[in-house]
Scaffold this active site. Structure first.
Site, PDB file in Angstrom:
ATOM      1  N   HIS A  95       1.964   5.408  14.126  1.00 20.49           N
ATOM      2  CA  HIS A  95       1.002   6.318  14.749  1.00 20.49           C
ATOM      3  C   HIS A  95       1.250   6.564  16.232  1.00 20.49           C
ATOM      4  O   HIS A  95       0.540   7.385  16.835  1.00 20.49           O
ATOM      5  CB  HIS A  95      -0.412   5.809  14.492  1.00 20.49           C
ATOM      6  CG  HIS A  95      -0.661   5.587  13.030  1.00 20.49           C
ATOM      7  ND1 HIS A  95      -0.765   6.629  12.139  1.00 20.49           N
ATOM      8  CD2 HIS A  95      -0.750   4.450  12.298  1.00 20.49           C
ATOM      9  CE1 HIS A  95      -0.934   6.146  10.921  1.00 20.49           C
ATOM     10  NE2 HIS A  95      -0.928   4.831  10.988  1.00 20.49           N
ATOM     11  N   HIS A 243       8.110  -2.067   5.777  1.00 17.44           N
ATOM     12  CA  HIS A 243       7.766  -0.908   6.597  1.00 17.44           C
ATOM     13  C   HIS A 243       8.353  -1.010   8.005  1.00 17.44           C
ATOM     14  O   HIS A 243       8.039  -0.166   8.854  1.00 17.44           O
ATOM     15  CB  HIS A 243       6.240  -0.773   6.693  1.00 17.44           C
ATOM     16  CG  HIS A 243       5.604  -0.266   5.436  1.00 17.44           C
ATOM     17  ND1 HIS A 243       5.538   1.074   5.136  1.00 17.44           N
ATOM     18  CD2 HIS A 243       5.011  -0.908   4.405  1.00 17.44           C
ATOM     19  CE1 HIS A 243       4.924   1.247   3.979  1.00 17.44           C
ATOM     20  NE2 HIS A 243       4.585   0.057   3.514  1.00 17.44           N
TER      21      HIS A 243
END
Length: 265
Positions: A95, A243
């Site tokens: 993000h 991830h």
């Protein structure tokens, strides 16, 4: 290590290598720049690399009061200015991509390309939005954070990954995790999705998305379909089980970034 100030806050960053455009590594919320150490080391062999800690993170100063995503943009702008770099390419984890997009809006051609790492590029799925809300709840945030940690580590025997998630990200408390939940939720609510936000940039900016998980043919196919319609967008998968491919496959990721940066616009 060099430092600068942003809004009165001391911002710490690393500066290695030579050559422009420089790579500006942007960590995600609730994590230090340590996550980029293997990748930035590889990239610095080819060009200049700037790796920052946001305010309240890592070795940067912690404010007494609240702050949001706009302050992170200020931190990145301060590092760019202090470094003297004329051209930069943000390399944004998750993000932090919202910050990268805003840097391009602010600086235009000085930020001629974007590299996005492991980001939810389409509309945020309901379970994810629910987790963001739970992080803002003083009674539920710890359980939610633990669920996220378990998903990210996933039983993988990768010491660097476990340390970063458990020790580094785990060092931040409710204030920072709730802030992250609030700011990420607000970004999706305002922009709908990262791809929608990128598609509104005029003229478009060249974007590369590098990720390893989810290992879903449908997720990759959706991005490839978007790329076929929007040639400024590229996607590549990385050989990693988590991830955090920058910890598992820094050589492959560095090579993909350098190929993208070196190619003609």
């Amino acid at each position: 290590m060099p430092e600068t100030t942003s809004g009165g806050m001391r911002i710490s960053y690393d500066d290695a290598g030579t050559g422009e455009p420089a790579l500006l590594f942007l960590p995600g919320w609730c994590g230090s720049r340590r996550v980029f150490t293997p990748l930035a080391t590889q990239c610095a062999a080819q060009r200049r690399t700037l790796v920052l800690d946001w305010r309240g993170h890592g070795q940067s100063e912690t404010p007494n009061g609240d702050f949001g995503a706009s302050a992170l943009v200020d931190d990145a702008l301060a590092v760019i200015a202090a470094s003297g770099a004329k051209r930069v390419v943000p390399v944004a984890l998750s993000h932090a991509g919202w910050v990268a997009i805003e840097l391009h809006r602010r600086l235009g051609s000085q930020v001629g390309k974007l590299v996005l790492l492991d980001w939810i590029l389409f509309a945020a799925p309901p379970p994810f939005l629910e987790a963001l809300q739970a992080l803002q709840d003083s009674m539920r945030w710890q359980q939610t954070r633990e669920q996220l940690f378990a998903m990210w580590i996933g039983g993988l025997a990768i010491p660097e990954l476990s340390y970063y998630v458990r020790e580094d990200m785990g060092s931040y408390g409710f204030d920072m995790w709730s802030r992250a939940g609030r700011e990420i939720s607000a970004a999706y609510a305002q922009a709908t999705s990262p791809l929608h936000a990128l598609a509104t940039l005029k003229p478009p900016v060249s974007v590369l998305h590098l990720y390893a998980q989810p290992d879903s043919p449908d997720y990759l196919a959706a991005q490839q379909a978007f790329s076929a319609e929007q040639p400024w967008f590229q996607v590549r998968t990385m050989p990693a089980r988590s991830h955090f491919p920058m910890l598992e496959a820094p050589n492959e990721m560095a090579a993909a970034i350098e190929e993208f940066i070196s190619a003609s616009p």
